[in-house]
Scaffold this motif. Structure first.
Motif, PDB file in Angstrom:
ATOM      1  N   MET A  58      -0.243 -10.837  24.168  1.00  0.00           N
ATOM      2  CA  MET A  58      -0.531 -11.940  23.245  1.00  0.00           C
ATOM      3  C   MET A  58       0.640 -12.183  22.284  1.00  0.00           C
ATOM      4  SD  MET A  58      -3.286 -13.230  24.164  1.00  0.00           S
ATOM      5  CE  MET A  58      -3.168 -12.681  25.842  1.00  0.00           C
ATOM      6  N   TRP A  59       1.417 -11.146  22.011  1.00  0.00           N
ATOM      7  CA  TRP A  59       2.611 -11.339  21.197  1.00  0.00           C
ATOM      8  C   TRP A  59       3.635 -12.178  21.958  1.00  0.00           C
ATOM      9  CZ3 TRP A  59       3.645 -10.383  16.195  1.00  0.00           C
ATOM     10  CH2 TRP A  59       2.779  -9.545  15.505  1.00  0.00           C
ATOM     11  N   LEU A  60       3.600 -12.110  23.296  1.00  0.00           N
ATOM     12  CA  LEU A  60       4.547 -12.872  24.108  1.00  0.00           C
ATOM     13  C   LEU A  60       4.038 -14.270  24.417  1.00  0.00           C
ATOM     14  CD1 LEU A  60       5.676 -10.107  26.594  1.00  0.00           C
ATOM     15  CD2 LEU A  60       6.838 -10.894  24.536  1.00  0.00           C
ATOM     16  N   VAL A  93      10.546 -15.138  22.110  1.00  0.00           N
ATOM     17  CA  VAL A  93       9.837 -16.117  22.936  1.00  0.00           C
ATOM     18  C   VAL A  93       9.635 -17.415  22.165  1.00  0.00           C
ATOM     19  CG1 VAL A  93       7.605 -16.610  24.018  1.00  0.00           C
ATOM     20  CG2 VAL A  93       8.743 -14.443  24.442  1.00  0.00           C
ATOM     21  N   ALA A  94       9.285 -17.328  20.879  1.00  0.00           N
ATOM     22  CA  ALA A  94       9.101 -18.529  20.067  1.00  0.00           C
ATOM     23  C   ALA A  94      10.407 -19.304  19.934  1.00  0.00           C
ATOM     24  CB  ALA A  94       8.562 -18.155  18.687  1.00  0.00           C
ATOM     25  N   ALA A  95      11.515 -18.592  19.736  1.00  0.00           N
ATOM     26  CA  ALA A  95      12.810 -19.268  19.618  1.00  0.00           C
ATOM     27  C   ALA A  95      13.207 -19.929  20.935  1.00  0.00           C
ATOM     28  CB  ALA A  95      13.881 -18.275  19.179  1.00  0.00           C
ATOM     29  N   LEU A  96      12.982 -19.235  22.050  1.00  0.00           N
ATOM     30  CA  LEU A  96      13.305 -19.820  23.355  1.00  0.00           C
ATOM     31  C   LEU A  96      12.428 -21.028  23.667  1.00  0.00           C
ATOM     32  CD1 LEU A  96      13.905 -16.633  25.521  1.00  0.00           C
ATOM     33  CD2 LEU A  96      15.611 -18.304  24.748  1.00  0.00           C
ATOM     34  N   ALA A  97      11.144 -20.941  23.320  1.00  0.00           N
ATOM     35  CA  ALA A  97      10.248 -22.077  23.555  1.00  0.00           C
ATOM     36  C   ALA A  97      10.647 -23.269  22.690  1.00  0.00           C
ATOM     37  CB  ALA A  97       8.803 -21.682  23.284  1.00  0.00           C
TER      38      ALA A  97
END
Length: 167
Positions: free
Chosen positions: A17-19, A105-109
């Motif tokens: 869930m963190w990912l 993951v948030a930065a990549l998204a």
């Protein structure tokens, strides 16, 4: 008592869930200390990130995750002091890794959503999610649930010899 394998499964699901959580809200930055507060200071981004990295541990998400990861320490307790020490180090390292993996993951998204391919991918993902959440449960319910009120056979069972009328 719960088997250790189920605890590993629960920790894997919780850690995922963190990912996958940041993919639901890629523009949301859950940081306690915002980067915008430091724009006027003559600090380079990487030293600032290293100095403030511990602040990512502040919040309810890391606290709940730490409580979940404490199960590793409980499982290691019968192994002695060395095992407990290793479990504490592993739980803290896992917590830190999960937080930073989620930030990555948030930065990549967020970066991907600035491209045409990323927006197309997000639109397809959203369409699939909406289709499954609104009507995707219907075939599963028809397969899992018996016919209501009929008291007869399950809808997916083959016909019995007496079910078909003879000529």
């Amino acid at each position: 008592m719960i088997h250790e394998g189920w605890i590993a499964v629960a920790l894997t699901v919780w850690g995922s869930m963190w990912l996958f959580g940041p993919l639901a809200q890629p523009r949301h930055d859950p940081s306690v200390i915002s980067r915008e507060w430091w724009r006027g200071y003559p600090l380079r981004p990487w030293p600032l990130a290293r100095a403030l990295s511990w602040t990512e541990l502040l919040g309810i998400g890391p606290l709940i995750t730490l409580a979940c990861l404490s199960s590793l320490v409980v499982l290691a307790a019968p192994g002695g002091t060395a095992a407990v020490t290793a479990a504490i180090a592993a739980a803290l390292a896992q917590l830190y890794w999960l937080i930073w993996a989620g930030k990555t993951v948030a930065a990549l998204a967020g970066w991907l959503l600035q491209t045409r391919a990323g927006v197309t991918l997000a639109a397809v993902q959203t369409a699939i999610m909406l289709a499954l959440s609104f009507a995707g449960w219907v075939p599963a319910a028809a397969w899992l649930l018996p016919r209501l009120g009929g008291g007869g056979r399950q809808p997916w069972s083959p016909p019995r010899p007496g079910d078909c009328p003879s000529r």
